[in-house]
Scaffold this motif. Structure first.
Motif, mmCIF file in Angstrom:
data_model
loop_
_atom_site.group_PDB
_atom_site.id
_atom_site.type_symbol
_atom_site.label_atom_id
_atom_site.label_comp_id
_atom_site.label_asym_id
_atom_site.label_seq_id
_atom_site.Cartn_x
_atom_site.Cartn_y
_atom_site.Cartn_z
ATOM 1 N N GLU A 182 8.742 5.874 1.476
ATOM 2 C CA GLU A 182 10.097 6.130 1.936
ATOM 3 C C GLU A 182 10.287 5.663 3.379
ATOM 4 O O GLU A 182 11.316 5.085 3.726
ATOM 5 C CB GLU A 182 10.424 7.621 1.825
ATOM 6 N N TYR A 207 3.168 3.586 -8.180
ATOM 7 C CA TYR A 207 4.461 3.726 -7.513
ATOM 8 C C TYR A 207 5.048 2.343 -7.198
ATOM 9 O O TYR A 207 6.235 2.083 -7.416
ATOM 10 C CB TYR A 207 4.281 4.533 -6.227
ATOM 11 N N TRP A 242 6.316 0.657 -10.245
ATOM 12 C CA TRP A 242 7.584 1.261 -10.654
ATOM 13 C C TRP A 242 8.742 0.713 -9.817
ATOM 14 O O TRP A 242 9.862 0.560 -10.317
ATOM 15 C CB TRP A 242 7.469 2.779 -10.501
ATOM 16 N N LEU A 243 8.461 0.389 -8.536
ATOM 17 C CA LEU A 243 9.469 -0.193 -7.655
ATOM 18 C C LEU A 243 9.558 -1.717 -7.762
ATOM 19 O O LEU A 243 10.368 -2.321 -7.068
ATOM 20 C CB LEU A 243 9.164 0.178 -6.198
ATOM 21 N N ARG A 290 10.633 -1.544 -1.420
ATOM 22 C CA ARG A 290 11.455 -1.804 -2.594
ATOM 23 C C ARG A 290 10.988 -3.104 -3.230
ATOM 24 O O ARG A 290 10.026 -3.724 -2.779
ATOM 25 C CB ARG A 290 12.936 -1.867 -2.216
#
Length: 881
Positions: free
Chosen positions: A476, A502, A505-506, A481
């Motif tokens: 974050e 993670y 997934w992004l 991204r």
């Protein structure tokens, strides 16, 4: 004195027994250290360890000398009359440990319980004793004053007073240990065994034993051995030999007047049974009239088989007993039991000595010193996920500012909640952070815990707390991204695998580093295409530059030290983000500030979360729980260790860097599940009723005819496959099967049968008929290897063809129904709020699981589906998970 040294002189040894330094002389020198002990002189101390040893050959008289070198260590010398380096024995850093019995430990409720795991109990049992005719013969050896003989309703003969050897077969032989010296009874028993040995091995002289002064040769010993050697012709059973004692075994801990002098007879009996010399039965009495009367019946039994079975509380069949205790008219047998049932001893892990993993100690956990605050929860810990920080704390290699208590990632059940806690209630499964959670019970701020999703086990939940939370906050803050390039150092570890999932997934491309080849293989299976080494910074940098082809990284997630930090910074572009999660060798704020194009940030969730618990619960833990429930986040591979027996192995495994996931400690010492409150008699009755009702619903006669026709149909396919078959074309791994088929393929003149005829006999066998009709015509091709038998059973890798056989067929449905009835009985007897953990061994196609799982709804915390076939596991995961 205790703070100085001690010296003594040993007598000259005339015979060294083939040694240059006799072990007894070394033992005498070590015993000198008792004079230097600072503890009470009444305790018993045993040798524990020797740091170093130098063995010379002292000459002449021996002088042992002991000096203190540390609080618990001494140095011992063994010198000759003329000391020299070659004639000196030196034992350095010699340590002793006090031998202490395990004392009572305070449990969670304040009760005093023992710290050992099992104790010997003597429960009273029921045993149906056979009636014996009044004229059977019994030989009693060394009975004190005829005490036992007078209670026998048989023609018992006392061997010490009978003038002639007894003729005929005896029902039993009894050696009764009275109040006289036990050596006399043991002498009689020894001569009996010696005579038996002579009968079994003629010409073999048994070892002689000195007789007691008052004992005389017994002419009936040989006769007794002969009768024992040959079975009685009436029932074909060998004649039992009983050793009767008075008050040897204490039924209760508070039982007085225990005769320790008689215990040698029990020890000799056990040694004889273990070595296979003779089956001796031990019977302990209390000299009461009821006890003697019952003993008179017990010794005449061919065997003692209590109906309760060999497992206390579980009747699986009668057990054969050879050790019994009689107290009045009650018969007691020995059973191993847990010394404490539901109230387990809480324990906690402590560091007795920093600097080595061997300094870890498991100690009893006492009561908390203060009351539970209104904003706190007390968690009964079920599992703890270890971080590398815990290893560094134990080794004392962590910088002082990162030092903390052992353990932070825990999962368990809320034992108590403060008055202001609303989001988790008592008995709610939870997971989160708790400092010092390597204990049976831990207290923490309630905002550091959330309810555990049902999709995660306790062990699986602990793999995500530090790993996923660190990755989530880090990603974050670097605004990761899609299409942003990321470097993951040590990607095969817990944080690395979580960050990889993670990033995928992004849709952010990740360049991963790992060390061992098996870790590279793991990353390839995870779909990683860009990998480099994590063992050498130069090689890692060269590999990264080659993959980047002149481009720059957007972010780095690092847990390595030394040159890897500067090398990774060099690969970052303008306004790149460097997230540091390591603890050793990290950059200071001054050095990080010197690099203007990179934002260097040190991440430590164990320190950040307690400073802002509201943010941690709202923005991190709840998000993790929601994504785990939605199956967006999955637990890491788990390496489980039991904290009682393998805690040091867990820390060593993590320290060696062998894991590719998360190391988890199971806190089994404080929450072993209590036994189910279910009577097996009631369960057996329910199963009998269920099986009877299911059998009544089946036309057994028609089913038998259908199964007979199905067998004929299968043998038809076998005969067709064997007609004209060239044996040389059969693959080798089918030769044994071919031999069995040839042996059973004789044509008995039976008529042809088809599948329709079998189904007309009983519709319940239709799944088996369909399977046989599909595979039967291809048996020859399967034998020759031209058709894979797996493809016949599972066409296209699907289980749809065989699943009806294990789920819908009448036979499978019957047995699955019986299992379902047992599960329903267990669920019906559960206490409020209690859930089951179910293990199915060899689950196969999942036919049983499909029937049982609906009955376990809202009553099962975990269902473990196991099988040796990976195909079955993958199918079950798609079907049930």
């Amino acid at each position: 004195g205790a703070d100085g040294g001690a010296a003594a002189r040993l007598r000259r040894r005339r015979c060294l027994g083939g040694t240059q330094v006799h072990p007894a002389d070394l033992d005498g020198a070590l015993q000198l250290t008792a004079l230097l002990a600072k503890s009470a002189g009444s305790e018993t101390r045993l040798p524990f360890s020797i740091g170093e040893a130098s063995l010379g050959v002292p000459r002449g008289g021996l002088w042992p000398v002991a000096t203190r070198t540390a609080a618990d260590a001494q140095c011992v010398w063994l010198l000759g009359e003329q000391p020299s380096s070659a004639g000196t024995v030196r034992l350095g850093d010699f340590e002793t440990k006090a031998l202490t019995a395990p004392g009572p430990v305070a449990s969670k409720s304040g009760a005093k319980v023992r710290s050992w795991r099992y104790a010997c109990a003597w429960p009273s049992v029921r045993c149906d004793l056979q009636d014996t005719p009044p004229d059977v013969k019994l030989l009693v050896l060394d009975d004190l004053g005829g005490l036992l003989t007078s209670s026998l309703p048989t023609s018992a003969e006392h061997a010490e007073t009978s003038p002639e050897p007894l003729e005929g077969n005896w029902k039993a032989v009894v050696l009764a240990a009275g109040a006289s010296l036990v050596t006399e009874q043991l002498d009689v028993l020894h001569r009996l065994l010696s005579a038996l040995q002579e009968l079994r091995h003629p010409g073999c002289t048994p070892p002689s034993t000195p007789r007691s002064r008052n004992s005389a040769p017994n002419p009936f010993i040989a006769a007794g051995a002969s009768s024992l050697h040959e079975p009685a012709p009436s029932d074909g059973m060998p004649i039992p030999l009983w050793v009767c004692t008075l008050g040897v075994q204490p039924i209760l801990l508070s039982e007085p007047n225990v005769r320790c002098t008689h215990s040698a007879a029990w020890g000799l009996s056990r040694a004889c049974r273990r070595e296979g010399v003779l089956s001796l039965h031990c019977l302990d009495l209390d000299a009461t009239a009821d006890s003697l009367s019952l003993a008179a019946r017990v010794v005449l039994q061919p065997s003692i088989q209590p109906a309760e079975g060999s497992v206390r509380g579980l009747r699986v069949g009668p057990s054969l007993e050879n050790e019994m205790v009689l107290r009045r008219d009650n018969l007691h047998i020995a059973r191993l039991v847990s010394p404490f049932e539901l109230d387990r001893v809480p324990a906690r892990l402590t560091i007795a000595r920093k600097g080595a993993i061997t300094g870890l100690r498991l100690e009893p956990q006492g009561e908390f010193e203060s009351e539970l605050l209104s904003s706190e929860v007390e968690v009964e810990v079920r599992a703890v996920g270890l971080n590398f920080r815990d290893v560094l704390i134990v080794l004392g290699a962590l910088p002082e500012r990162f030092m903390a208590e052992l353990g932070s990632d825990c999962a368990g059940t809320v034992q108590a909640a403060g008055s202001s806690v609303r989001h988790i209630l008592r008995r709610t499964p939870c997971f989160g952070l708790a400092s010092g959670c390597l204990a049976a019970y831990a207290r923490t701020d309630a905002r550091m815990q959330v309810a555990k999703p049902a999709a995660l086990s306790f062990e699986g939940a602990t793999t995500l707390i530090s790993t996923w939370c660190t990755v989530h906050v880090g990603f974050e803050r670097i605004s990761l991204r899609g299409r942003r390039r990321l470097l993951l150092h040590a990607a095969a570890g817990g944080v690395g695998l979580t960050a990889l999932e993670y990033a995928q997934w992004l849709c952010a491309p990740a360049l991963c580093t790992a060390g061992a080849p098996h870790k590279h293989r793991l990353l390839r299976r995870q779909g990683v295409a860009l990998m480099a080494s994590s063992r050498d910074a130069a090689a890692s940098t060269l590999g990264a530059q080659r993959y980047l082809c002149g481009l720059r990284l957007h972010a780095v997630l690092n847990s390595l030290s030394a040159d890897f930090i500067s090398a990774a910074c060099a690969l970052l572009g303008e306004r790149g983000r460097f997230e540091e999660i390591g603890k050793r060798g990290i950059w200071s704020q001054g050095r990080a500030g010197a690099i203007r194009h990179v934002a260097y940030d040190v991440r430590d969730m164990s320190a950040e979360a307690p400073m802002n618990p509201e943010w941690f619960q709202r923005s991190v833990l709840r998000v993790l729980a929601q994504r785990a429930s939605a199956e967006v986040v999955h637990s890491l591979p788990v390496y489980e260790f039991d904290i009682v027996h393998r805690v040091q192995d867990a820390f060593r495994f993590l320290a060696n860097g062998k894991n590719t996931g998360k190391v988890v400690l199971r806190m089994s010492c404080a929450h072993v599940a209590p036994a189910l409150q279910l009577g097996f008699g009631a369960l057996r009755s329910r199963l009998d009723a269920s099986a009877g009702a299911a059998a009544a619903a089946i036309d057994l006669d028609r089913l038998a005819d259908a199964l007979s026709l199905l067998d004929r149909l299968c043998r038809q396919f076998v005969r067709e496959a064997l007609k004209g078959l060239d044996p040389t074309t059969v693959v080798k791994w089918h030769h044994k099967l071919l031999l069995q088929w040839c042996a059973g393929a004789r044509d008995g003149g039976e008529g042809q049968v088809d599948g329709a005829a079998v189904e007309r006999a009983h519709a319940g066998v239709a799944p088996e008929v369909a399977l046989a009709s599909r595979c039967g015509p291809h048996l020859r091709a399967a034998l020759q290897g031209t058709t894979a038998y797996q493809e016949l059973l599972f066409p296209g890798g699907s289980m749809d063809a065989v699943l009806p056989v294990y789920q819908d067929a009448v036979v499978a449905n019957f047995y699955n129904g019986v299992v379902l009835a047992a599960v329903e009985a267990v669920v019906a007897g559960l206490e409020d709020g209690r859930q089951l953990c179910v293990l199915e061994v060899g689950a196969g196609t999942g036919g049983t699981a499909a029937m049982v799982l609906p009955a376990l709804q809202n009553a099962c915390a975990q269902y473990l589906f196991t099988d040796v076939s990976e195909v079955f596991l993958l199918q079950a995961q798609q079907r049930f998970a």
